[in-house]
Design an enzyme around this catalytic site. Structure first.
Site, PDB file in Angstrom:
ATOM      1  N   PRO A 153       0.798  -1.225   0.000  1.00  0.00           N
ATOM      2  CG  PRO A 153      -0.015  -0.975   2.181  1.00  0.00           C
ATOM      3  CD  PRO A 153       0.799  -1.883   1.320  1.00  0.00           C
ATOM      4  CB  CYS A 154       3.218   2.683  -2.386  1.00  0.00           C
ATOM      5  SG  CYS A 154       2.352   2.374  -3.910  1.00  0.00           S
TER       6      CYS A 154
END
Length: 294
Positions: A262-263
């Site tokens: 989940p950048c």
DNA sequence: ATTTGGTGTTGTG
DNA sequence: CACAACACCAAAT
């Protein structure tokens, strides 16, 4: 135009057409630009030359979230709230909450394994990567997989963006052998964007192919609970290099498996949304989507 | 508000 | 092996 790969027809069509995405994209851009004015549905529809009802329908189907709700979700205020509604929650504490809180939605149940240093040095040599393009809630997605699990997930902006998108991914592991294989990649798409299957079914297997430092950063991101966010310096502290926030930013930017790692949940210290490899608009869209399901 | 200087890692020559 | 490039950040204008 369509010379790159045959259009996928084996894909379940839960996703809107490219046209819809284009409209929705405009709506998002408009809202995020003018959120201070809290534009009404009518205003927005007017601006884009669409009928309000039609717009409402398309947007809601696409995002699982009405334009109004999205508007609220996406203000900077929201981003700051993510960081912690009390004082800034240090990463440690948010881990505590995320991991031990009863019934707390944890992240995707992802089992990750990194490649050995030797394999990394080979830059993908001797590795077979199957890939395919599939529609997704956030536009056309490129999926790459090895026999050990999901290795890459990227977004292409439009039909013409396919080649560029593939290039961008393929140059990360220049010596790998790439085989188009829609059938092999389709199952991943189906799972990744269906939150109901994240914790019940068997975990999603992913392979992180990158340098040692990068892998440590990505693993740290995987620990961020759904609906939460952290700052770049939080991550730096977590991996034991508190002054490396800038390097962390660079590493996050090279995250090969967007969305799964989940950048998009990494924000600037002020709560401002900073960069995103596949466009800030998409970052807002993903955050809004998650906000609607938290 | 803007600028400036200190950062760690990576890709390039 | 050096050097510029970065999805940053804090302190000083």
């Amino acid at each position: 135009m369509n010379a790159f790969a045959p259009t996928p027809e084996c894909v379940t069509d839960i996703t809107p057409s490219g046209e819809d995405y284009a409209i929705v994209k405009q709506v998002i851009e408009l809202i995020t630009l003018d959120y201070r004015d809290q534009p009404s549905l009518e205003n927005i529809a007017d601006e884009l030359g669409q009928s309000p009802t039609q717009l409402q329908k398309v947007f809601t189907r696409w995002a699982g979230l009405s334009p109004k709700a999205f508007l609220q979700a996406v203000t900077l205020d929201h981003a700051k709230r993510l960081l912690g509604h009390e004082q800034l929650p240090l990463l440690e504490t948010s881990y505590e909450v995320g991991l031990s809180g009863p019934g707390r939605l944890h992240d995707l149940f992802v089992t990750h394994e990194a490649m050995s240093p030797g394999e990394w040095k080979a830059k993908g040599g001797g590795l077979t990567i199957r890939y395919g393009f599939h529609p997704s809630p956030f536009g056309l997605a490129l999926v790459m997989a090895t026999d050990r699990g999901l290795a890459g997930l990227a977004f292409a902006d439009d039909e013409g963006g396919r080649d560029a998108c593939f290039e961008d991914m393929a140059k990360r592991w220049p010596n790998a052998e790439y085989v188009p294989d829609q059938a092999a990649t389709a199952p991943y798409i189906a799972r990744v964007f269906d939150p109901d299957r994240w914790h019940r079914e068997e975990p999603l297997r992913v392979v992180l192919i990158g340098s040692d430092f990068q892998v440590r950063v990505w693993q740290s991101l995987l620990k961020i609970p759904f609906g939460k966010a952290v700052t770049y310096s939080d991550v730096a502290r977590d991996i034991g290099q508190p002054t490396a926030s800038r390097a962390v930013g660079a590493a996050i930017g090279r995250n090969p498996i967007s969305f799964v790692v989940p950048c998009h949940r990494a924000l600037g210290k002020s709560g401002a949304l900073t960069g995103y490899h596949w466009g800030l608009t998409r970052k807002r869209a993903i955050l809004g989507w998650e906000a609607g399901r938290a």
